[in-house]
Design a protein around this motif. Structure first.
Motif, PDB file in Angstrom:
ATOM      1  N   ILE A  11       0.849  -1.187   0.000  1.00  0.00           N
ATOM      2  CA  ILE A  11       0.000   0.000   0.000  1.00  0.00           C
ATOM      3  C   ILE A  11       0.892   1.248   0.000  1.00  0.00           C
ATOM      4  O   ILE A  11       2.084   1.173   0.322  1.00  0.00           O
ATOM      5  CB  ILE A  11      -0.968   0.026   1.214  1.00  0.00           C
ATOM      6  N   GLY A  12       0.303   2.376  -0.322  1.00  0.00           N
ATOM      7  CA  GLY A  12       1.056   3.629  -0.321  1.00  0.00           C
ATOM      8  C   GLY A  12       0.578   4.503  -1.461  1.00  0.00           C
ATOM      9  O   GLY A  12      -0.152   4.045  -2.353  1.00  0.00           O
ATOM     10  N   ALA A  13       1.004   5.763  -1.417  1.00  0.00           N
ATOM     11  CA  ALA A  13       0.525   6.740  -2.392  1.00  0.00           C
ATOM     12  C   ALA A  13       1.062   6.437  -3.791  1.00  0.00           C
ATOM     13  O   ALA A  13       1.979   5.625  -3.967  1.00  0.00           O
ATOM     14  CB  ALA A  13       0.933   8.140  -1.962  1.00  0.00           C
ATOM     15  N   GLY A  17       6.114   3.090  -5.700  1.00  0.00           N
ATOM     16  CA  GLY A  17       6.859   1.963  -6.275  1.00  0.00           C
ATOM     17  C   GLY A  17       6.176   0.623  -6.043  1.00  0.00           C
ATOM     18  O   GLY A  17       6.801  -0.431  -6.161  1.00  0.00           O
ATOM     19  N   LYS A  18       4.878   0.657  -5.720  1.00  0.00           N
ATOM     20  CA  LYS A  18       4.166  -0.584  -5.371  1.00  0.00           C
ATOM     21  C   LYS A  18       4.228  -1.623  -6.486  1.00  0.00           C
ATOM     22  O   LYS A  18       4.515  -2.794  -6.234  1.00  0.00           O
ATOM     23  CB  LYS A  18       2.686  -0.273  -5.056  1.00  0.00           C
ATOM     24  N   THR A  19       3.974  -1.202  -7.723  1.00  0.00           N
ATOM     25  CA  THR A  19       3.921  -2.160  -8.837  1.00  0.00           C
ATOM     26  C   THR A  19       5.303  -2.749  -9.106  1.00  0.00           C
ATOM     27  O   THR A  19       5.448  -3.970  -9.268  1.00  0.00           O
ATOM     28  CB  THR A  19       3.368  -1.466 -10.104  1.00  0.00           C
ATOM     29  N   ALA A  36      -3.845  -4.330  -8.644  1.00  0.00           N
ATOM     30  CA  ALA A  36      -5.295  -4.166  -8.469  1.00  0.00           C
ATOM     31  C   ALA A  36      -5.895  -3.256  -9.547  1.00  0.00           C
ATOM     32  O   ALA A  36      -6.974  -3.544 -10.080  1.00  0.00           O
ATOM     33  CB  ALA A  36      -5.591  -3.616  -7.075  1.00  0.00           C
ATOM     34  N   ASP A  37      -5.191  -2.174  -9.890  1.00  0.00           N
ATOM     35  CA  ASP A  37      -5.720  -1.286 -10.934  1.00  0.00           C
ATOM     36  C   ASP A  37      -5.793  -2.012 -12.284  1.00  0.00           C
ATOM     37  O   ASP A  37      -6.766  -1.860 -13.021  1.00  0.00           O
ATOM     38  CB  ASP A  37      -4.824  -0.038 -11.082  1.00  0.00           C
ATOM     39  N   ALA A  38      -4.747  -2.794 -12.588  1.00  0.00           N
ATOM     40  CA  ALA A  38      -4.745  -3.535 -13.856  1.00  0.00           C
ATOM     41  C   ALA A  38      -5.885  -4.554 -13.878  1.00  0.00           C
ATOM     42  O   ALA A  38      -6.511  -4.795 -14.922  1.00  0.00           O
ATOM     43  CB  ALA A  38      -3.396  -4.226 -14.063  1.00  0.00           C
ATOM     44  N   SER A  47     -10.052   2.043 -19.074  1.00  0.00           N
ATOM     45  CA  SER A  47      -8.912   2.582 -18.318  1.00  0.00           C
ATOM     46  C   SER A  47      -9.410   3.216 -17.013  1.00  0.00           C
ATOM     47  O   SER A  47     -10.579   3.595 -16.898  1.00  0.00           O
ATOM     48  CB  SER A  47      -8.169   3.630 -19.149  1.00  0.00           C
ATOM     49  N   ILE A  48      -8.512   3.306 -16.045  1.00  0.00           N
ATOM     50  CA  ILE A  48      -8.869   3.921 -14.762  1.00  0.00           C
ATOM     51  C   ILE A  48      -9.361   5.354 -14.997  1.00  0.00           C
ATOM     52  O   ILE A  48     -10.361   5.791 -14.430  1.00  0.00           O
ATOM     53  CB  ILE A  48      -7.644   3.935 -13.808  1.00  0.00           C
ATOM     54  N   ARG A  49      -8.666   6.041 -15.887  1.00  0.00           N
ATOM     55  CA  ARG A  49      -9.052   7.424 -16.161  1.00  0.00           C
ATOM     56  C   ARG A  49     -10.485   7.514 -16.711  1.00  0.00           C
ATOM     57  O   ARG A  49     -11.284   8.340 -16.282  1.00  0.00           O
ATOM     58  CB  ARG A  49      -8.070   8.035 -17.162  1.00  0.00           C
ATOM     59  N   LEU A  63     -15.803  -0.249  -7.500  1.00  0.00           N
ATOM     60  CA  LEU A  63     -15.130  -1.320  -8.252  1.00  0.00           C
ATOM     61  C   LEU A  63     -13.864  -1.766  -7.524  1.00  0.00           C
ATOM     62  O   LEU A  63     -13.540  -2.963  -7.468  1.00  0.00           O
ATOM     63  CB  LEU A  63     -14.717  -0.808  -9.639  1.00  0.00           C
ATOM     64  N   GLU A  64     -13.153  -0.804  -6.952  1.00  0.00           N
ATOM     65  CA  GLU A  64     -11.910  -1.100  -6.246  1.00  0.00           C
ATOM     66  C   GLU A  64     -12.187  -1.994  -5.030  1.00  0.00           C
ATOM     67  O   GLU A  64     -11.454  -2.954  -4.770  1.00  0.00           O
ATOM     68  CB  GLU A  64     -11.262   0.226  -5.814  1.00  0.00           C
ATOM     69  N   ALA A  65     -13.260  -1.692  -4.296  1.00  0.00           N
ATOM     70  CA  ALA A  65     -13.595  -2.489  -3.101  1.00  0.00           C
ATOM     71  C   ALA A  65     -13.985  -3.914  -3.508  1.00  0.00           C
ATOM     72  O   ALA A  65     -13.583  -4.891  -2.860  1.00  0.00           O
ATOM     73  CB  ALA A  65     -14.731  -1.813  -2.335  1.00  0.00           C
ATOM     74  N   ALA A  80      -0.282  -5.405  -5.559  1.00  0.00           N
ATOM     75  CA  ALA A  80      -0.042  -3.951  -5.558  1.00  0.00           C
ATOM     76  C   ALA A  80      -1.417  -3.287  -5.595  1.00  0.00           C
ATOM     77  O   ALA A  80      -2.184  -3.480  -6.542  1.00  0.00           O
ATOM     78  CB  ALA A  80       0.779  -3.560  -6.781  1.00  0.00           C
ATOM     79  N   THR A  81      -1.746  -2.541  -4.556  1.00  0.00           N
ATOM     80  CA  THR A  81      -3.074  -1.909  -4.492  1.00  0.00           C
ATOM     81  C   THR A  81      -2.996  -0.504  -5.098  1.00  0.00           C
ATOM     82  O   THR A  81      -1.919   0.058  -5.273  1.00  0.00           O
ATOM     83  CB  THR A  81      -3.532  -1.801  -3.026  1.00  0.00           C
ATOM     84  N   GLY A  82      -4.147   0.095  -5.366  1.00  0.00           N
ATOM     85  CA  GLY A  82      -4.190   1.496  -5.793  1.00  0.00           C
ATOM     86  C   GLY A  82      -3.980   2.392  -4.569  1.00  0.00           C
ATOM     87  O   GLY A  82      -4.343   2.006  -3.448  1.00  0.00           O
ATOM     88  N   GLY A  83      -3.421   3.573  -4.793  1.00  0.00           N
ATOM     89  CA  GLY A  83      -3.067   4.460  -3.681  1.00  0.00           C
ATOM     90  C   GLY A  83      -4.229   4.842  -2.773  1.00  0.00           C
ATOM     91  O   GLY A  83      -4.031   5.142  -1.598  1.00  0.00           O
ATOM     92  N   GLY A  84      -5.464   4.791  -3.309  1.00  0.00           N
ATOM     93  CA  GLY A  84      -6.605   5.237  -2.510  1.00  0.00           C
ATOM     94  C   GLY A  84      -7.388   4.105  -1.865  1.00  0.00           C
ATOM     95  O   GLY A  84      -8.475   4.322  -1.314  1.00  0.00           O
ATOM     96  N   VAL A  85      -6.836   2.895  -1.901  1.00  0.00           N
ATOM     97  CA  VAL A  85      -7.583   1.742  -1.381  1.00  0.00           C
ATOM     98  C   VAL A  85      -7.909   1.907   0.108  1.00  0.00           C
ATOM     99  O   VAL A  85      -8.897   1.361   0.603  1.00  0.00           O
ATOM    100  CB  VAL A  85      -6.812   0.416  -1.663  1.00  0.00           C
TER     101      VAL A  85
END
Ligand code: S3P
Length: 182
Positions: A11-13, A17-19, A36-38, A47-49, A63-65, A80-85
Motif C-alpha cells: 500500500i502507499g501513495a 513503487g508498489k507495482t 489491483a488497478d490492472a 482505463s482507470i481514467r 469497483l476497487e472495493a 499492488a493496491t491502488g493508492g486510494g484503497v
C-alpha cells in the motif's frame, strides 16, 4: 503455530513503487504478482481514467472495493493496491486481516517527481483534487498517512532506496517473522 502468510499487500501513495516492488518480490518468492488497478481495467475493459470520467471517484471506489475482496482470497500472491484503497474503512479492515500489509512511504516531493516521470500517469492517474501537482500530493499524503499506518505491519521509507532494496527488506522481514501471524 500460526500458518505464515502467503499473501502480501503493498500500500502507499502514487509513486511509492508498489507495482515495481510487487513484481520483484513476486519473482523472488515464486508467487504471482497482481496489480489491483490492472485487474479493474481487465475486468471492465476500461482505463482507470475513463472509469473516473464516466462514474466519478465513487464509482471507481466501488469497483476497487469489489476487486479487493476478490484479491484478498488469492494465495501465494503479491498484490499492488491502488493508492486510494485505504480511503474506505472496510478495505482497511479487510487488508489487515487478509495478509501482510507493507506501506511503502516517501516524502511528497519524491512521490510527485516519480509520478511525473512515469509514462503510466497519463492513462492511469486521473486528478484526485482540483489542486494538481505537488500540492495535490502533499494534501493526499497528509490525509491518508494515518490510514496507511493503521493497516501496515511493516513500513518502509522508499525515498532513498531502490525497488530491489525494498523487495529485499520485505523478504528479510518475512524470514524474521515466518512463524508469526502478520
Ligand atoms: C489512486 C491511485 C491510483 C489509481 C487511481 C486512484 C488514488 O493507483 O488507483 O488513479 O486515489 O491515489 P496508483 O497508486 O497505482 O497510482
Amino acid at each position: 503455530m500460526m500458518r505464515p502468510t502467503d499473501r502480501i499487500f503493498l500500500i502507499g501513495a502514487r509513486g511509492a513503487g508498489k507495482t515495481t516492488v510487487a513484481s520483484l518480490l513476486a519473482d523472488r518468492l515464486g508467487w504471482r504478482m497482481v496489480d489491483a488497478d490492472a485487474e479493474i481495467e481487465r475486468q471492465t475493459g476500461c482505463s482507470i481514467r475513463s472509469i473516473f470520467e464516466r462514474e466519478g471517484e465513487s464509482g471507481f471506489r466501488q469497483l476497487e472495493a469489489e476487486t479487493l475482496r476478490r484479491l484478498a482470497s488469492f494465495s501465494r500472491a503479491v498484490i499492488a493496491t491502488g493508492g486510494g484503497v485505504v480511503v474506505r474503512p472496510e478495505n482497511r479492515e479487510l487488508l489487515r486481516r487478509s495478509g501482510l500489509v507493507v506501506w511503502l512511504r516517501a516524502e511528497p516531493e519524491v512521490l510527485w517527481r516519480r509520478m511525473d516521470t512515469d509514462p503510466r500517469t497519463a492513462e492511469q492517474r486521473p486528478a484526485l483534487t482540483s489542486l494538481g501537482g505537488l500540492e495535490e500530493m502533499q494534501s493526499i499524503v497528509a490525509q491518508r498517512s494515518k490510514w496507511y499506518s493503521e493497516c501496515a505491519s511493516l513500513t518502509i521509507d522508499t525515498s532513498a532506496r531502490s525497488p530491489q532494496d525494498v523487495a529485499q527488506m520485505i523478504l528479510e522481514f518475512l524470514a524474521r517473522t515466518a512463524n508469526e501471524p502478520h
